[in-house]
Motif scaffolding. Structure first.
Motif, PDB file in Angstrom:
ATOM      1  N   ARG A  69       9.243   0.700  -4.972  1.00  0.00           N
ATOM      2  CA  ARG A  69       8.604  -0.151  -3.794  1.00  0.00           C
ATOM      3  C   ARG A  69       7.884   1.269  -3.374  1.00  0.00           C
ATOM      4  N   ASP A  70       7.267   0.037  -2.014  1.00  0.00           N
ATOM      5  CA  ASP A  70       6.503   0.755  -0.869  1.00  0.00           C
ATOM      6  C   ASP A  70       6.907   0.979   0.379  1.00  0.00           C
ATOM      7  N   GLY A  71       7.514   2.354   0.706  1.00  0.00           N
ATOM      8  CA  GLY A  71       7.965   2.480   2.119  1.00  0.00           C
ATOM      9  C   GLY A  71       9.036   2.286   1.738  1.00  0.00           C
ATOM     10  N   VAL A  72       9.973   3.383   0.087  1.00  0.00           N
ATOM     11  CA  VAL A  72      11.079   3.762   0.361  1.00  0.00           C
ATOM     12  C   VAL A  72      10.982   5.135   0.073  1.00  0.00           C
ATOM     13  N   ALA A  73      11.915   5.496   0.384  1.00  0.00           N
ATOM     14  CA  ALA A  73      12.092   7.213   0.201  1.00  0.00           C
ATOM     15  C   ALA A  73      13.322   7.510  -0.810  1.00  0.00           C
TER      16      ALA A  73
END
Length: 438
Positions: free
Chosen positions: A89-93
């Motif tokens: 997923r985009d923008g996930v740590a």
């Protein structure tokens, strides 16, 4: 013979004369690199080991990953590749904990410490951090490999962490916001808290880059029934111990209601205090006061004896200050406050022989369910101590046997012991003489 030679060459053994390999495998490369940011990442996470390793098929299920999704694992001769089933997923740590269990080299040397790292599929890793500890409610001890998850809502991705050997955990990179956090022992390893069957605790938390958060989870086994009074036991002339079928909060949110009465006369007994814990664990304030009085009396008596002996006292006694300090230290050292299945009740007067009724209301267990109950118990008279042998009178013995001049100033108990030894010694030759005559 050729077949045996080939079989020997196929064995995983060190060369003749070489020391066996005792060095555990280690991780030499992780890609994407730890703490890096990777935008539009579509590959696999690659983990390279320092030597060929045995990687179990279920490792992806054993390792801890945040967010908590399902991951596909591919294993090579000395590497491991991971990717989420539904893609990154985009923008996930993404944070990973590689466990020590299960990863061994060809000679079964295992990894020594877990490896933890994170990377971010966005422009910048969120600098949020939630840390804390997970402990067992009954023992007060830290729990290792307890899981902590953070849920922002029904449609959100659960983030998480896992506790170390000291019960500590750290969750990094949570998107800022409000979460419901759960600490639990994942007994069935399905990665979610099953609150009907697993010990757990929960808390609400706000993750923010500006403010680190500290949480403390006290794990309690699931319970849906209130505590009930099981029995009462007389443990002293003025002390009754109440036992329940469940562990009680210590201390209680409110003072429980406890009533005792004589079953024969219906007369209520006066209660001076009640404490959570068994009778050998608790100390009432009046006991502490009595202990202080006895210590003061002992110190006073010791001082008087020392003054009477004067310069002839050869034994050096501890100073009153040091004795008082030792006692105060022992009294001040308290055990951790733990839950208990007992309440100890102290009465204003000693119990007479007979049957008594006790009722309890408002006791709260670890799941904060309130209960109580009632029961009867019997107080019986103490058995007679039996025929006691009177101690010999020291002065009479001294007059009868004749005290040597150098024992006249000896303490009475020393004189008595010497007289008894002399009396036994006087009888012994006669017994031996009769045996010789026989």
């Amino acid at each position: 013979m050729a077949f045996l030679t080939m079989l020997a060459c196929a064995r995983e053994m060190p060369p003749p004369g070489a020391r066996p390999d005792e060095v555990p495998p280690s991780i030499v490369r992780i890609r994407p690199a730890p703490d890096s940011t990777v935008i539009d990442f579509d590959g696999a996470l690659e983990i390279r080991f320092s030597e060929p390793v045995r990687i179990p098929n279920g490792l992806a299920r054993e390792m801890f990953v945040s967010p908590m999704e399902t991951y596909e694992a591919e294993t090579g001769f000395s590497d491991l590749r991971l990717r989420p089933e539904d893609g990154w997923r985009d923008g996930v740590a993404y944070c990973f904990t590689i466990p020590t269990d299960g990863i061994n080299d060809l000679l079964r040397n295992g990894m020594e410490v877990p490896v933890e790292f994170c990377f971010f599929t966005g422009e910048e890793i969120p600098h949020t951090q939630v840390e804390g500890e997970v402990i067992d409610a009954l023992t007060g001890q830290p729990l290792q490999e307890a899981r902590v998850i953070f849920w922002a809502g029904p449609d959100s991705i659960p983030y998480g962490a896992i506790s170390d050997s000291a019960g500590r955990f750290v969750a990094r990179g949570l998107p800022p916001g409000e979460y419901e956090a759960f600490g639990f022992v994942d007994g069935n390893r399905n990665l979610i808290p099953d609150r009907d069957i697993e010990s757990h605790d929960s808390a609400s938390v706000a993750a923010s880059p500006e403010t680190p958060v500290e949480l403390r989870f006290v794990l309690v086994a699931p319970d849906t029934t209130p505590p009930l009074l099981a029995r009462a036991l007389v443990v002293g002339s003025e002390t009754v111990q109440l036992e329940f079928d469940d562990y009680l909060l210590n201390p209680q949110p409110e003072e429980p209601g406890i009533a005792l009465q004589d079953s024969a006369t219906n007369e209520a007994l006066e209660i001076v205090g009640s404490l959570i814990g068994s009778a050998d664990e608790v100390r009432f304030p009046l006991d502490s006061a009595a202990l202080a009085d006895s210590i003061a009396a002992a110190d006073s008596a010791a001082g008087a004896d020392s003054a009477a002996l004067g310069d002839s006292a050869a034994v050096e006694a501890p100073s009153p200050d040091s004795a008082g300090a030792a006692v105060s230290d022992s009294v001040a050292e308290e055990d951790p406050v733990l839950p208990s299945r007992f309440i100890t009740v102290r009465l204003a007067a000693a119990l007479d022989s007979g049957t008594y009724r006790v009722s309890v209301t408002g006791v709260v267990n670890l799941r904060r369910l309130a209960g109580g109950g009632d029961t009867s118990f019997v107080a019986e008279p103490e058995p007679p101590s039996g025929d006691s042998v009177a101690e010999p009178d020291s002065a009479a013995l001294a007059d009868t046997l004749g005290a040597p001049p150098d024992t006249l100033g000896a303490p009475p108990d020393t004189l008595a012991r010497g007289a008894l030894r002399g009396a036994r010694g006087a009888r012994s030759p006669g017994l031996r003489a009769r045996r010789r005559r026989a």
